[in-house]
Design an enzyme around this catalytic site. Sequence first.
Site, PDB file in Angstrom:
ATOM      1  N   CYS A   1      34.869  43.038  43.149  1.00 13.08           N
ATOM      2  CA  CYS A   1      34.037  42.515  44.252  1.00 13.08           C
ATOM      3  C   CYS A   1      32.650  43.173  44.229  1.00 13.08           C
ATOM      4  CB  CYS A   1      34.743  42.708  45.583  1.00 13.08           C
ATOM      5  SG  CYS A   1      34.075  41.660  46.895  1.00 13.08           S
TER       6      CYS A   1
ATOM      7  N   HIS B   1      39.934  40.070  44.669  1.00 14.66           N
ATOM      8  CA  HIS B   1      40.669  41.319  44.872  1.00 14.66           C
ATOM      9  C   HIS B   1      42.061  41.217  44.250  1.00 14.66           C
ATOM     10  CE1 HIS B   1      37.919  43.449  47.618  1.00 14.66           C
ATOM     11  NE2 HIS B   1      37.529  42.229  47.956  1.00 14.66           N
TER      12      HIS B   1
ATOM     13  N   GLU C   1      44.232  43.535  44.092  1.00 12.36           N
ATOM     14  CA  GLU C   1      45.159  44.475  44.723  1.00 12.36           C
ATOM     15  C   GLU C   1      45.907  43.886  45.916  1.00 12.36           C
ATOM     16  OE1 GLU C   1      41.088  45.269  46.649  1.00 12.36           O
ATOM     17  OE2 GLU C   1      41.912  44.589  44.731  1.00 12.36           O
TER      18      GLU C   1
END
Length: 508
Positions: free
Chosen positions: A78, A166, A168
Amino acid sequence: MDKIFILDFGSQYTQLIARRIRELKVYCEIHPFNHFPKLSNQVKGIILSGSPYSVRDKNTPIPDLTNIKGQYPLLGVCYGAQYLAHYSGGEVLPSNKREYGRANLKYVDKNSELFRNISPDTQVWMSHGDTITRIPDNINIIGSTADVEIGAFKIKDEITYGIQFHPEVYHTTEGKEILKNFVVGICGCKQNWTPSSFVTTTIAELRKKIGKERVVLGLSGGVDSSVAAILLHRAIGKNLTCIFVDNGLLRKDESRKVLDSYELMGLNVIGVEAKEKFFAELKGISDPEGKRKVIGRVFIEVFDEEANKLKNVKWLAQGTIYPDVIESVSVKGPSATIKSHHNVGGLPDKMHLNIVEPLKLLFKDEVRKVGKAMNMSNDILKRHPFPGPGLGIRILGEVTREKIRMLQDADYIFIEELKKHGLYDEVWQAAVILLPVQSVGVMGDERTYEYVVVLRAVSSKDGMTADWYPLPYEFLSRVSGEITNKVKGINRVVYDISSKPPATIEWE
Protein backbone atom coordinates in the site's frame (compact mmCIF):
# COMPACT_ATOMS: atom_id res chain seq x y z
CA MET A 1 17.54 -17.67 12.88
CA ASP A 2 16.26 -16.19 9.62
CA LYS A 3 14.16 -13.08 10.09
CA ILE A 4 12.12 -10.50 8.21
CA PHE A 5 12.10 -6.82 9.17
CA ILE A 6 8.84 -4.87 8.81
CA LEU A 7 9.37 -1.10 8.69
CA ASP A 8 6.27 0.51 10.18
CA PHE A 9 4.78 3.73 8.78
CA GLY A 10 1.86 3.73 11.22
CA SER A 11 -0.60 1.42 9.48
CA GLN A 12 -3.36 -0.21 11.54
CA TYR A 13 -2.49 -3.46 9.75
CA THR A 14 1.25 -3.62 10.51
CA GLN A 15 0.91 -6.07 13.39
CA LEU A 16 -1.27 -8.25 11.19
CA ILE A 17 1.54 -8.55 8.62
CA ALA A 18 3.83 -9.79 11.40
CA ARG A 19 1.22 -12.27 12.61
CA ARG A 20 0.74 -13.73 9.13
CA ILE A 21 4.48 -14.17 8.64
CA ARG A 22 4.86 -15.84 12.02
CA GLU A 23 2.03 -18.19 11.09
CA LEU A 24 4.37 -19.30 8.30
CA LYS A 25 6.86 -20.27 11.07
CA VAL A 26 9.19 -17.46 10.05
CA TYR A 27 10.40 -14.99 12.67
CA CYS A 28 9.87 -11.28 11.99
CA GLU A 29 10.22 -7.99 13.82
CA ILE A 30 8.41 -4.66 13.54
CA HIS A 31 10.51 -1.48 13.72
CA PRO A 32 9.68 2.21 13.17
CA PHE A 33 10.67 3.21 9.63
CA ASN A 34 13.09 5.79 11.03
CA HIS A 35 14.63 3.72 13.82
CA PHE A 36 15.63 0.13 13.19
CA PRO A 37 18.64 -2.00 14.16
CA LYS A 38 21.64 -2.57 11.97
CA LEU A 39 20.90 -5.23 9.39
CA SER A 40 22.62 -8.56 9.95
CA ASN A 41 23.04 -11.72 7.89
CA GLN A 42 19.98 -13.11 9.65
CA VAL A 43 17.73 -10.51 7.99
CA LYS A 44 16.57 -12.05 4.72
CA GLY A 45 14.07 -9.44 3.54
CA ILE A 46 12.31 -6.15 4.28
CA ILE A 47 8.61 -5.21 4.14
CA LEU A 48 7.43 -1.58 4.02
CA SER A 49 4.04 -1.26 5.71
CA GLY A 50 1.02 0.82 4.83
CA SER A 51 0.42 4.22 6.39
CA PRO A 52 -2.33 6.78 7.09
CA TYR A 53 -0.11 9.33 5.27
CA SER A 54 0.08 10.15 1.59
CA VAL A 55 3.43 10.28 -0.23
CA ARG A 56 2.34 13.77 -1.31
CA ASP A 57 1.97 15.05 2.27
CA LYS A 58 4.41 17.67 3.49
CA ASN A 59 5.40 15.60 6.51
CA THR A 60 5.16 12.19 4.86
CA PRO A 61 7.40 9.51 6.46
CA ILE A 62 10.53 8.97 4.35
CA PRO A 63 12.71 5.95 5.14
CA ASP A 64 16.42 5.72 4.42
CA LEU A 65 16.67 2.74 2.07
CA THR A 66 20.30 3.38 1.12
CA ASN A 67 21.53 0.03 2.41
CA ILE A 68 18.31 -1.85 1.66
CA LYS A 69 16.87 -1.19 -1.80
CA GLY A 70 18.62 -3.32 -4.39
CA GLN A 71 20.56 -5.21 -1.70
CA TYR A 72 17.75 -7.06 0.10
CA PRO A 73 14.46 -8.47 -1.17
CA LEU A 74 11.97 -5.67 -0.60
CA LEU A 75 8.15 -5.64 -0.59
CA GLY A 76 6.14 -2.42 -0.33
CA VAL A 77 2.53 -2.78 0.83
CA CYS A 78 0.00 0.00 0.00
CA TYR A 79 1.84 3.17 1.15
CA GLY A 80 5.09 1.20 0.93
CA ALA A 81 4.38 0.45 -2.74
CA GLN A 82 3.37 4.06 -3.46
CA TYR A 83 6.55 5.30 -1.80
CA LEU A 84 8.71 2.98 -3.96
CA ALA A 85 6.92 4.11 -7.13
CA HIS A 86 6.98 7.81 -6.22
CA TYR A 87 10.66 7.93 -5.35
CA SER A 88 11.61 5.85 -8.38
CA GLY A 89 10.24 8.58 -10.62
CA GLY A 90 6.59 7.51 -10.85
CA GLU A 91 3.49 9.50 -9.99
CA VAL A 92 1.00 9.01 -7.15
CA LEU A 93 -2.25 11.02 -7.20
CA PRO A 94 -5.55 11.02 -5.32
CA SER A 95 -7.87 8.30 -6.61
CA ASN A 96 -10.89 9.37 -8.66
CA LYS A 97 -12.90 7.30 -6.22
CA ARG A 98 -11.87 5.88 -2.87
CA GLU A 99 -10.35 2.44 -3.44
CA TYR A 100 -11.54 0.60 -0.37
CA GLY A 101 -12.86 -2.94 0.00
CA ARG A 102 -12.86 -6.12 -2.05
CA ALA A 103 -11.42 -6.23 -5.56
CA ASN A 104 -10.12 -8.91 -7.92
CA LEU A 105 -6.83 -9.17 -9.76
CA LYS A 106 -7.98 -9.26 -13.39
CA TYR A 107 -4.37 -9.53 -14.55
CA VAL A 108 -1.65 -11.54 -12.83
CA ASP A 109 1.83 -12.11 -14.25
CA LYS A 110 2.06 -15.90 -13.96
CA ASN A 111 5.84 -15.74 -14.35
CA SER A 112 6.20 -13.55 -11.27
CA GLU A 113 7.67 -15.29 -8.22
CA LEU A 114 5.44 -13.17 -6.01
CA PHE A 115 2.29 -14.58 -7.62
CA ARG A 116 3.42 -18.20 -8.01
CA ASN A 117 0.37 -20.54 -7.77
CA ILE A 118 -2.00 -17.61 -7.20
CA SER A 119 -5.43 -18.18 -8.74
CA PRO A 120 -6.65 -16.07 -11.66
CA ASP A 121 -9.14 -13.40 -10.56
CA THR A 122 -8.10 -13.85 -6.92
CA GLN A 123 -9.79 -11.54 -4.41
CA VAL A 124 -7.72 -8.81 -2.69
CA TRP A 125 -8.47 -6.02 -0.21
CA MET A 126 -7.86 -2.40 -1.14
CA SER A 127 -7.63 0.41 1.43
CA HIS A 128 -6.15 3.61 0.05
CA GLY A 129 -7.14 7.10 -1.07
CA ASP A 130 -4.16 7.55 -3.44
CA THR A 131 -3.18 5.43 -6.40
CA ILE A 132 -0.09 4.99 -8.57
CA THR A 133 -0.94 6.57 -11.92
CA ARG A 134 2.41 6.38 -13.71
CA ILE A 135 5.59 4.33 -13.35
CA PRO A 136 9.03 4.75 -14.97
CA ASP A 137 10.36 2.36 -17.62
CA ASN A 138 12.38 0.34 -15.10
CA ILE A 139 9.21 -0.91 -13.37
CA ASN A 140 7.00 -3.73 -14.72
CA ILE A 141 3.31 -4.15 -13.85
CA ILE A 142 2.68 -7.68 -12.53
CA GLY A 143 -0.92 -7.31 -11.27
CA SER A 144 -4.01 -5.19 -12.02
CA THR A 145 -7.63 -4.91 -10.93
CA ALA A 146 -10.52 -3.49 -12.94
CA ASP A 147 -9.99 -0.07 -11.34
CA VAL A 148 -6.28 -0.13 -10.45
CA GLU A 149 -3.97 -0.75 -13.39
CA ILE A 150 -0.79 -0.68 -11.30
CA GLY A 151 -2.04 -3.02 -8.60
CA ALA A 152 1.34 -4.76 -8.26
CA PHE A 153 4.79 -4.17 -9.77
CA LYS A 154 8.42 -5.25 -9.78
CA ILE A 155 11.46 -3.05 -10.31
CA LYS A 156 13.73 -4.47 -13.04
CA ASP A 157 17.16 -5.75 -11.99
CA GLU A 158 16.12 -5.63 -8.32
CA ILE A 159 14.26 -8.00 -6.01
CA THR A 160 11.90 -5.13 -5.21
CA TYR A 161 8.12 -5.50 -5.33
CA GLY A 162 5.15 -3.29 -4.60
CA ILE A 163 1.47 -4.16 -4.09
CA GLN A 164 -1.32 -1.63 -3.53
CA PHE A 165 -3.55 -4.15 -1.73
CA HIS A 166 -3.20 -5.71 1.73
CA PRO A 167 -2.15 -9.39 1.65
CA GLU A 168 -2.28 -9.64 5.44
CA VAL A 169 -6.05 -9.21 5.88
CA TYR A 170 -8.57 -12.02 5.82
CA HIS A 171 -10.41 -10.58 2.79
CA THR A 172 -7.35 -11.12 0.55
CA THR A 173 -8.16 -14.78 0.08
CA GLU A 174 -4.68 -15.89 -1.03
CA GLY A 175 -2.77 -13.23 0.89
CA LYS A 176 -0.96 -15.70 3.08
CA GLU A 177 0.25 -17.56 -0.02
CA ILE A 178 1.51 -14.26 -1.51
CA LEU A 179 3.41 -13.52 1.71
CA LYS A 180 4.80 -17.06 1.67
CA ASN A 181 5.99 -16.55 -1.90
CA PHE A 182 7.88 -13.47 -0.76
CA VAL A 183 9.17 -14.63 2.61
CA VAL A 184 9.98 -18.26 1.81
CA GLY A 185 10.31 -18.33 -1.98
CA ILE A 186 11.97 -14.97 -2.72
CA CYS A 187 13.75 -14.27 0.59
CA GLY A 188 14.64 -17.92 1.20
CA CYS A 189 13.65 -17.96 4.90
CA LYS A 190 13.60 -21.32 6.67
CA GLN A 191 10.26 -22.16 8.29
CA ASN A 192 11.69 -23.26 11.63
CA TRP A 193 10.37 -20.72 14.16
CA THR A 194 8.01 -22.82 16.30
CA PRO A 195 6.81 -22.73 19.92
CA SER A 196 9.11 -25.64 20.79
CA SER A 197 12.12 -23.97 19.18
CA PHE A 198 11.28 -20.75 21.07
CA VAL A 199 11.18 -22.64 24.38
CA THR A 200 14.52 -24.33 23.76
CA THR A 201 16.24 -21.15 22.59
CA THR A 202 14.78 -18.94 25.32
CA ILE A 203 15.70 -21.30 28.17
CA ALA A 204 19.29 -21.45 26.90
CA GLU A 205 19.42 -17.64 26.60
CA LEU A 206 17.97 -17.16 30.10
CA ARG A 207 20.57 -19.48 31.62
CA LYS A 208 23.36 -17.63 29.84
CA LYS A 209 21.98 -14.20 30.75
CA ILE A 210 21.06 -14.81 34.40
CA GLY A 211 23.46 -17.54 35.44
CA LYS A 212 22.95 -18.44 39.10
CA GLU A 213 21.59 -15.04 40.14
CA ARG A 214 18.18 -14.69 41.77
CA VAL A 215 15.05 -13.39 40.01
CA VAL A 216 11.77 -12.03 41.38
CA LEU A 217 8.56 -12.04 39.32
CA GLY A 218 5.13 -10.56 40.04
CA LEU A 219 2.46 -13.12 39.16
CA SER A 220 -1.04 -11.94 38.25
CA GLY A 221 -2.72 -15.27 37.54
CA GLY A 222 -2.93 -14.42 33.84
CA VAL A 223 -1.44 -16.20 30.86
CA ASP A 224 1.54 -13.91 30.25
CA SER A 225 3.06 -13.86 33.72
CA SER A 226 2.34 -17.58 34.20
CA VAL A 227 4.11 -18.63 30.98
CA ALA A 228 7.02 -16.30 31.80
CA ALA A 229 7.26 -17.92 35.24
CA ILE A 230 7.38 -21.47 33.85
CA LEU A 231 10.04 -20.51 31.28
CA LEU A 232 12.18 -18.99 34.03
CA HIS A 233 11.50 -21.91 36.37
CA ARG A 234 12.78 -24.33 33.72
CA ALA A 235 15.83 -22.16 33.15
CA ILE A 236 16.90 -21.30 36.72
CA GLY A 237 14.70 -23.42 39.03
CA LYS A 238 14.76 -22.43 42.71
CA ASN A 239 16.50 -19.13 41.94
CA LEU A 240 13.11 -17.77 40.82
CA THR A 241 10.77 -16.37 43.48
CA CYS A 242 7.26 -15.31 42.47
CA ILE A 243 5.08 -12.86 44.38
CA PHE A 244 1.29 -12.91 44.01
CA VAL A 245 -0.50 -9.86 45.43
CA ASP A 246 -4.18 -10.23 46.31
CA ASN A 247 -5.47 -6.69 45.83
CA GLY A 248 -9.09 -7.54 46.55
CA LEU A 249 -10.00 -6.65 42.96
CA LEU A 250 -9.78 -10.17 41.56
CA ARG A 251 -12.63 -12.45 40.50
CA LYS A 252 -14.49 -14.44 43.13
CA ASP A 253 -12.21 -17.00 44.87
CA GLU A 254 -9.51 -16.18 42.27
CA SER A 255 -6.69 -15.75 44.80
CA ARG A 256 -7.10 -19.21 46.28
CA LYS A 257 -7.52 -20.92 42.89
CA VAL A 258 -4.46 -19.19 41.41
CA LEU A 259 -2.18 -20.01 44.34
CA ASP A 260 -3.31 -23.64 44.29
CA SER A 261 -2.59 -23.92 40.54
CA TYR A 262 0.87 -22.37 40.93
CA GLU A 263 1.69 -24.77 43.75
CA LEU A 264 0.78 -27.70 41.47
CA MET A 265 3.18 -26.28 38.85
CA GLY A 266 6.03 -26.42 41.34
CA LEU A 267 6.61 -22.67 41.43
CA ASN A 268 8.06 -20.94 44.49
CA VAL A 269 5.23 -18.44 45.18
CA ILE A 270 4.69 -16.01 48.02
CA GLY A 271 1.06 -14.94 48.42
CA VAL A 272 0.47 -11.47 49.87
CA GLU A 273 -2.92 -10.44 51.31
CA ALA A 274 -3.24 -6.69 50.69
CA LYS A 275 -6.90 -5.99 49.90
CA GLU A 276 -7.48 -3.70 52.88
CA LYS A 277 -4.61 -1.44 51.82
CA PHE A 278 -5.99 -1.20 48.28
CA PHE A 279 -9.55 -0.49 49.46
CA ALA A 280 -8.35 2.26 51.81
CA GLU A 281 -6.30 3.97 49.09
CA LEU A 282 -9.15 3.79 46.54
CA LYS A 283 -11.71 5.42 48.82
CA GLY A 284 -13.31 8.47 47.22
CA ILE A 285 -11.62 8.04 43.80
CA SER A 286 -13.90 7.80 40.76
CA ASP A 287 -11.67 8.89 37.86
CA PRO A 288 -10.56 5.84 35.80
CA GLU A 289 -6.95 6.96 35.39
CA GLY A 290 -6.87 8.01 39.03
CA LYS A 291 -7.90 4.49 40.05
CA ARG A 292 -5.29 2.97 37.76
CA LYS A 293 -2.55 5.10 39.26
CA VAL A 294 -3.55 4.25 42.82
CA ILE A 295 -3.73 0.52 42.07
CA GLY A 296 -0.36 0.65 40.29
CA ARG A 297 1.29 2.65 43.07
CA VAL A 298 -0.01 0.44 45.87
CA PHE A 299 1.00 -2.68 43.96
CA ILE A 300 4.53 -1.31 43.65
CA GLU A 301 4.64 -0.51 47.36
CA VAL A 302 3.39 -3.98 48.39
CA PHE A 303 5.55 -5.82 45.87
CA ASP A 304 8.64 -3.80 46.79
CA GLU A 305 8.15 -4.41 50.51
CA GLU A 306 7.83 -8.16 49.98
CA ALA A 307 10.67 -8.37 47.45
CA ASN A 308 13.01 -6.55 49.82
CA LYS A 309 12.63 -9.41 52.27
CA LEU A 310 14.42 -11.62 49.75
CA LYS A 311 18.21 -11.68 49.66
CA ASN A 312 20.57 -11.22 46.72
CA VAL A 313 17.89 -10.60 44.09
CA LYS A 314 19.48 -9.15 40.93
CA TRP A 315 16.69 -9.42 38.34
CA LEU A 316 13.06 -8.38 37.96
CA ALA A 317 11.12 -10.54 35.49
CA GLN A 318 8.09 -9.14 33.65
CA GLY A 319 5.46 -10.71 31.41
CA THR A 320 5.79 -8.01 28.74
CA ILE A 321 4.56 -9.20 25.34
CA TYR A 322 5.28 -7.92 21.83
CA PRO A 323 2.30 -5.53 21.40
CA ASP A 324 3.49 -3.67 24.53
CA VAL A 325 6.98 -3.35 23.03
CA ILE A 326 5.65 -2.17 19.67
CA GLU A 327 3.42 0.44 21.30
CA SER A 328 6.27 1.83 23.39
CA VAL A 329 8.44 2.46 20.29
CA SER A 330 5.71 3.55 17.91
CA VAL A 331 6.23 5.52 14.70
CA LYS A 332 5.33 8.72 16.54
CA GLY A 333 7.81 8.03 19.34
CA PRO A 334 7.19 6.61 22.82
CA SER A 335 3.47 6.10 23.13
CA ALA A 336 1.52 8.24 25.54
CA THR A 337 -1.36 5.79 25.49
CA ILE A 338 0.11 2.80 27.30
CA LYS A 339 -2.30 2.20 30.14
CA SER A 340 -0.90 2.55 33.61
CA HIS A 341 -2.16 -0.90 34.53
CA HIS A 342 1.15 -2.24 33.21
CA ASN A 343 1.60 -1.79 36.90
CA VAL A 344 5.18 -2.90 37.46
CA GLY A 345 6.34 0.03 35.35
CA GLY A 346 7.69 1.92 38.36
CA LEU A 347 9.59 -0.98 39.89
CA PRO A 348 12.89 -1.08 37.96
CA ASP A 349 14.07 2.37 39.08
CA LYS A 350 12.80 1.84 42.62
CA MET A 351 14.39 -1.57 43.11
CA HIS A 352 17.59 -1.05 41.09
CA LEU A 353 17.20 -4.42 39.37
CA ASN A 354 18.02 -5.63 35.89
CA ILE A 355 14.99 -6.44 33.73
CA VAL A 356 14.33 -9.77 32.04
CA GLU A 357 11.32 -10.14 29.70
CA PRO A 358 11.24 -13.68 28.26
CA LEU A 359 8.02 -13.11 26.26
CA LYS A 360 8.76 -9.71 24.72
CA LEU A 361 8.94 -11.19 21.21
CA LEU A 362 5.54 -12.92 21.33
CA PHE A 363 1.95 -12.02 20.51
CA LYS A 364 -0.77 -13.19 22.93
CA ASP A 365 -1.76 -16.28 20.94
CA GLU A 366 1.92 -17.21 20.59
CA VAL A 367 2.29 -17.02 24.38
CA ARG A 368 -0.48 -19.60 24.69
CA LYS A 369 1.21 -21.84 22.11
CA VAL A 370 4.49 -21.63 24.02
CA GLY A 371 2.66 -22.56 27.21
CA LYS A 372 1.08 -25.52 25.45
CA ALA A 373 4.50 -26.63 24.21
CA MET A 374 5.56 -26.73 27.89
CA ASN A 375 2.45 -28.82 28.77
CA MET A 376 0.91 -26.12 30.95
CA SER A 377 -2.67 -26.56 32.16
CA ASN A 378 -5.52 -25.28 30.00
CA ASP A 379 -6.98 -23.72 33.16
CA ILE A 380 -4.17 -21.17 32.86
CA LEU A 381 -3.62 -21.08 29.09
CA LYS A 382 -7.27 -20.64 28.10
CA ARG A 383 -8.03 -18.09 30.78
CA HIS A 384 -9.54 -14.92 29.37
CA PRO A 385 -7.42 -11.74 29.50
CA PHE A 386 -7.98 -9.79 32.70
CA PRO A 387 -6.96 -6.14 33.22
CA GLY A 388 -4.14 -5.29 35.62
CA PRO A 389 -6.39 -3.08 37.81
CA GLY A 390 -8.90 -5.94 37.89
CA LEU A 391 -12.47 -5.19 38.87
CA GLY A 392 -11.34 -1.69 39.85
CA ILE A 393 -11.94 -0.55 36.27
CA ARG A 394 -15.05 -2.69 35.81
CA ILE A 395 -16.77 -0.68 38.53
CA LEU A 396 -17.52 2.69 36.96
CA GLY A 397 -17.06 5.28 39.66
CA GLU A 398 -15.82 4.76 43.21
CA VAL A 399 -14.77 1.27 44.30
CA THR A 400 -16.36 0.02 47.52
CA ARG A 401 -16.46 -3.35 49.26
CA GLU A 402 -20.19 -3.67 48.56
CA LYS A 403 -19.74 -2.97 44.84
CA ILE A 404 -16.88 -5.48 44.70
CA ARG A 405 -19.15 -8.08 46.33
CA MET A 406 -21.94 -7.45 43.80
CA LEU A 407 -19.62 -7.48 40.81
CA GLN A 408 -17.75 -10.62 41.91
CA ASP A 409 -21.03 -12.49 42.37
CA ALA A 410 -22.46 -11.33 39.02
CA ASP A 411 -19.18 -12.02 37.20
CA TYR A 412 -18.98 -15.51 38.74
CA ILE A 413 -22.47 -16.37 37.45
CA PHE A 414 -21.64 -15.09 33.93
CA ILE A 415 -18.30 -16.90 33.62
CA GLU A 416 -19.60 -20.17 35.08
CA GLU A 417 -22.61 -20.15 32.74
CA LEU A 418 -20.28 -19.56 29.77
CA LYS A 419 -18.27 -22.61 30.82
CA LYS A 420 -21.35 -24.72 31.50
CA HIS A 421 -22.78 -24.00 28.05
CA GLY A 422 -19.51 -24.54 26.15
CA LEU A 423 -19.17 -20.87 25.26
CA TYR A 424 -16.16 -19.85 27.36
CA ASP A 425 -13.56 -21.00 24.82
CA GLU A 426 -15.58 -19.48 21.96
CA VAL A 427 -15.27 -16.03 23.52
CA TRP A 428 -11.92 -14.19 23.67
CA GLN A 429 -12.85 -12.10 26.69
CA ALA A 430 -15.95 -11.79 28.84
CA ALA A 431 -16.71 -9.36 31.63
CA VAL A 432 -19.43 -7.83 33.76
CA ILE A 433 -19.40 -4.05 34.23
CA LEU A 434 -21.12 -2.38 37.18
CA LEU A 435 -22.61 0.97 36.16
CA PRO A 436 -22.80 4.00 38.49
CA VAL A 437 -26.55 4.25 37.93
CA GLN A 438 -29.57 2.72 39.63
CA SER A 439 -32.90 1.92 38.06
CA VAL A 440 -36.42 1.16 39.21
CA GLY A 441 -37.45 -2.46 39.35
CA VAL A 442 -40.11 -4.71 40.86
CA MET A 443 -39.38 -7.78 42.98
CA GLY A 444 -42.44 -9.48 44.40
CA ASP A 445 -44.78 -6.75 45.52
CA GLU A 446 -41.98 -4.28 46.21
CA ARG A 447 -40.38 -1.62 44.08
CA THR A 448 -36.58 -1.65 44.04
CA TYR A 449 -34.00 0.95 43.15
CA GLU A 450 -30.83 -1.01 42.45
CA TYR A 451 -27.74 -1.18 40.24
CA VAL A 452 -27.42 -2.02 36.54
CA VAL A 453 -24.74 -4.35 35.16
CA VAL A 454 -23.53 -4.77 31.60
CA LEU A 455 -22.51 -8.12 30.14
CA ARG A 456 -19.62 -7.88 27.66
CA ALA A 457 -18.33 -10.72 25.46
CA VAL A 458 -16.06 -10.28 22.43
CA SER A 459 -14.25 -12.36 19.85
CA SER A 460 -10.71 -11.33 18.92
CA LYS A 461 -7.23 -12.58 18.05
CA ASP A 462 -5.11 -10.32 20.25
CA GLY A 463 -7.35 -7.53 21.51
CA MET A 464 -6.17 -4.99 18.92
CA THR A 465 -9.61 -5.24 17.29
CA ALA A 466 -12.67 -7.09 18.58
CA ASP A 467 -16.24 -7.94 17.57
CA TRP A 468 -19.09 -8.34 20.05
CA TYR A 469 -20.01 -11.99 20.38
CA PRO A 470 -23.62 -12.98 19.50
CA LEU A 471 -24.48 -14.96 22.63
CA PRO A 472 -27.78 -16.86 22.22
CA TYR A 473 -30.90 -15.08 23.49
CA GLU A 474 -31.80 -18.06 25.68
CA PHE A 475 -28.36 -17.93 27.30
CA LEU A 476 -28.58 -14.18 27.95
CA SER A 477 -32.04 -14.63 29.43
CA ARG A 478 -30.76 -17.32 31.79
CA VAL A 479 -27.76 -15.26 32.92
CA SER A 480 -29.94 -12.19 33.47
CA GLY A 481 -32.36 -14.19 35.58
CA GLU A 482 -29.60 -15.78 37.63
CA ILE A 483 -27.95 -12.42 38.37
CA THR A 484 -31.11 -10.52 39.29
CA ASN A 485 -32.41 -13.38 41.43
CA LYS A 486 -29.18 -14.22 43.24
CA VAL A 487 -27.14 -11.02 43.49
CA LYS A 488 -28.55 -8.61 46.03
CA GLY A 489 -28.33 -5.00 44.83
CA ILE A 490 -28.69 -5.64 41.06
CA ASN A 491 -32.07 -5.51 39.33
CA ARG A 492 -31.20 -4.90 35.68
CA VAL A 493 -28.86 -6.61 33.15
CA VAL A 494 -28.01 -5.26 29.67
CA TYR A 495 -25.76 -6.59 26.87
CA ASP A 496 -23.05 -4.55 25.12
CA ILE A 497 -23.10 -4.96 21.31
CA SER A 498 -20.25 -2.54 20.52
CA SER A 499 -17.17 -3.61 18.57
CA LYS A 500 -13.59 -2.31 18.81
CA PRO A 501 -13.22 0.14 17.17
CA PRO A 502 -15.06 2.42 17.81
CA ALA A 503 -15.53 1.17 21.38
CA THR A 504 -12.87 -0.49 23.54
CA ILE A 505 -13.20 -3.89 25.18
CA GLU A 506 -13.13 -2.50 28.72
CA TRP A 507 -15.36 0.40 29.72
CA GLU A 508 -12.63 2.30 31.58
